[in-house]
Enzyme design. Structure first.
Site, PDB file in Angstrom:
ATOM      1  N   GLY A  14       2.032   4.297   0.953  1.00  0.00           N
ATOM      2  CA  GLY A  14       0.724   4.359   0.295  1.00  0.00           C
ATOM      3  C   GLY A  14       0.040   5.689   0.566  1.00  0.00           C
ATOM      4  CG  ASP A 135      -2.737  -0.007   6.895  1.00  0.00           C
ATOM      5  OD1 ASP A 135      -3.758  -0.062   6.183  1.00  0.00           O
ATOM      6  OD2 ASP A 135      -1.595  -0.261   6.467  1.00  0.00           O
TER       7      ASP A 135
HETATM    8  O1  F6P Z   1      -0.681   0.527   4.122  1.00  0.00           O
HETATM    9  C1  F6P Z   1      -1.776   1.007   3.406  1.00  0.00           C
HETATM   10  C2  F6P Z   1      -2.320  -0.055   2.487  1.00  0.00           C
HETATM   11  O2  F6P Z   1      -3.435   0.477   1.807  1.00  0.00           O
HETATM   12  C3  F6P Z   1      -2.666  -1.383   3.162  1.00  0.00           C
HETATM   13  O3  F6P Z   1      -3.876  -1.336   3.866  1.00  0.00           O
HETATM   14  C4  F6P Z   1      -2.663  -2.316   1.977  1.00  0.00           C
HETATM   15  O4  F6P Z   1      -2.367  -3.637   2.383  1.00  0.00           O
HETATM   16  C5  F6P Z   1      -1.536  -1.776   1.136  1.00  0.00           C
HETATM   17  O5  F6P Z   1      -1.351  -0.414   1.510  1.00  0.00           O
HETATM   18  C6  F6P Z   1      -1.789  -1.836  -0.348  1.00  0.00           C
HETATM   19  O6  F6P Z   1      -0.641  -1.406  -0.992  1.00  0.00           O
HETATM   20  P1  F6P Z   1      -0.552  -1.155  -2.551  1.00  0.00           P
HETATM   21  O7  F6P Z   1      -1.026   0.242  -2.807  1.00  0.00           O
HETATM   22  O8  F6P Z   1       0.891  -1.336  -2.867  1.00  0.00           O
HETATM   23  O9  F6P Z   1      -1.417  -2.159  -3.237  1.00  0.00           O
END
Ligand code: F6P
Length: 354
Positions: A14, A135
């Protein structure tokens, strides 16, 4: 005499604010100090698999003399946080060889770094990891790129919500990211003046929350309240009103709202805000730019010294190189239930579970 090298850089997992500041630091230091060639690999291991590479030059990164990368969110290289990289190990190793890379810098969270570490081991790569994640769950470093900006974004939202909550005597529930860790909720909740902080690592009770809200109103004249709940927080063991509402279906924020509404006989006016990907966007904070820049510089120096297989981490005011396998063995790093910040929150009368 300088030894000419060709290094690659990729962003994986992410996105978060500060990634471009890392890229900027790596390109500047590698090209200006060492005279190396830097290739940006688009979309992480997908780009590697497809043998894609973009030459990055320090003077190609500016905009009419202005360097936009320092304060630009996201990543100019693109990223992926899913994929089947491990089913293509041999092809990726072949691509790496075809690109004639001497070393690779991977910017990622614990999940991406674990995958890159497997590739590194299989291909005997000269690899340096740079930790990034909103995170904040990468072990053995005091800072990671992206966390500080995200905390500030949440605090900004809490500042705004506090005034509207106070105007209407409402309880505002704010659901924040963090996956299985509660660092974002805990840091932002304390800094943003939350009354209740719910995180995956600490169990809580709906009855205790309702009692806490009641006491705030009756004993302290606080007719509004702010509740910060981490997306990974579990359903309470004393859920009574909506046992059928599992958080995967209705969201943990809405679940808490329904439970409080029920235990207060609908006497409390509640609203829920899910901050979502707003937490991943925006201009990187000064701290994230600083950490990004220091990490980028250190990563390049470690490659120059041949000291690879490491992650750069912040420790006691400086960057240190930590064996990547040690980091991965202790990640994801969760909030310790008796940490100093949990103790601090409790000392200030914030309900953080039991
Ligand atoms: O790991 C970073 C994060 O933003 C988490 O806090 C969240 O659960 C996840 O990625 C969301 O992922 P995506 O962008 O796939 O929705």
């Amino acid at each position: 005499m300088k030894m000419q090298k060709r290094i690659g850089i990729l962003t994986s997992g992410g996105d978060c604010p500060g990634l471009n500041a890392v890229i900027r630091a790596v390109v500047s230091h590698a090209t200006l100090t060492y005279g190396w060639e830097v290739l940006g690999i688009p979309y992480a291991t997908k780009g590697l698999l497809e043998q894609k590479a973009i030459p990055l030059r320090v003077h190609g990164l500016d905009l009419r003399g202005v360097d936009p990368l320092l304060n630009m969110g996201g990543t100019i290289l693109g990223s992926i946080n899913k994929g089947d990289t491990l089913n293509h190990i041999d092809e990726i190793l072949a691509s790496y060889r075809a690109l004639e890379l001497d070393a690779l810098i991977g910017i990622g969270g614990d999940g991406s770094l674990a995958i890159l570490n497997q590739l590194r081991t299989a291909g005997n790569w000269q690899f340096i990891a740079i930790p990034k994640t909103i995170d904040n769950d990468v072990a053995l470093t005091e800072y990671v790129v992206g966390f500080d900006t995200s905390v500030n974004t949440i605090v900004d939202a809490l500042n705004r919500l506090t005034f509207t909550a106070a105007s209407h005597d409402r309880v505002m529930i704010v659901e924040v990211m963090g996956r299985s860790a509660g660092h974002l909720a805990l840091h932002a909740g304390i800094a943003g003046g939350a009354d209740v902080i719910l995180i995956p690592e600490i169990p809580y009770s709906i009855k205790d929350i309702c009692l806490h809200l009641h006491e705030l109103r009756e004993n302290w004249g606080r007719k509004f309240a702010i509740i910060v709940v981490a997306e990974g927080a579990s359903v309470a063991s004393d859920s009574e009103c909506y046992p059928e509402c599992e958080k995967t279906r209705c969201g943990i924020g809405q679940y808490i709202a329904d439970e409080i509404s029920c235990c207060s006989q609908k006497q409390i006016d509640i609203r829920v805000s899910v901050l979502g990907h707003i937490q991943r966007g925006g201009i990187p904070s000064a701290l994230d730019r600083l950490v990004a820049t220091a990490f980028g510089k250190a990563a390049v120096d470690l490659i120059a010294q041949g000291d690879t297989g490491k992650m750069v981490g912040w420790h006691n005011g400086k960057v240190e190189a930590i064996p990547l396998s040690n980091v991965l063995a202790q990640s994801p790093l969760l909030v310790s239930a008796n940490s100093y910040l949990v103790e601090t929150a409790r000392a200030l009368g914030i309900y953080v579970g039991k």
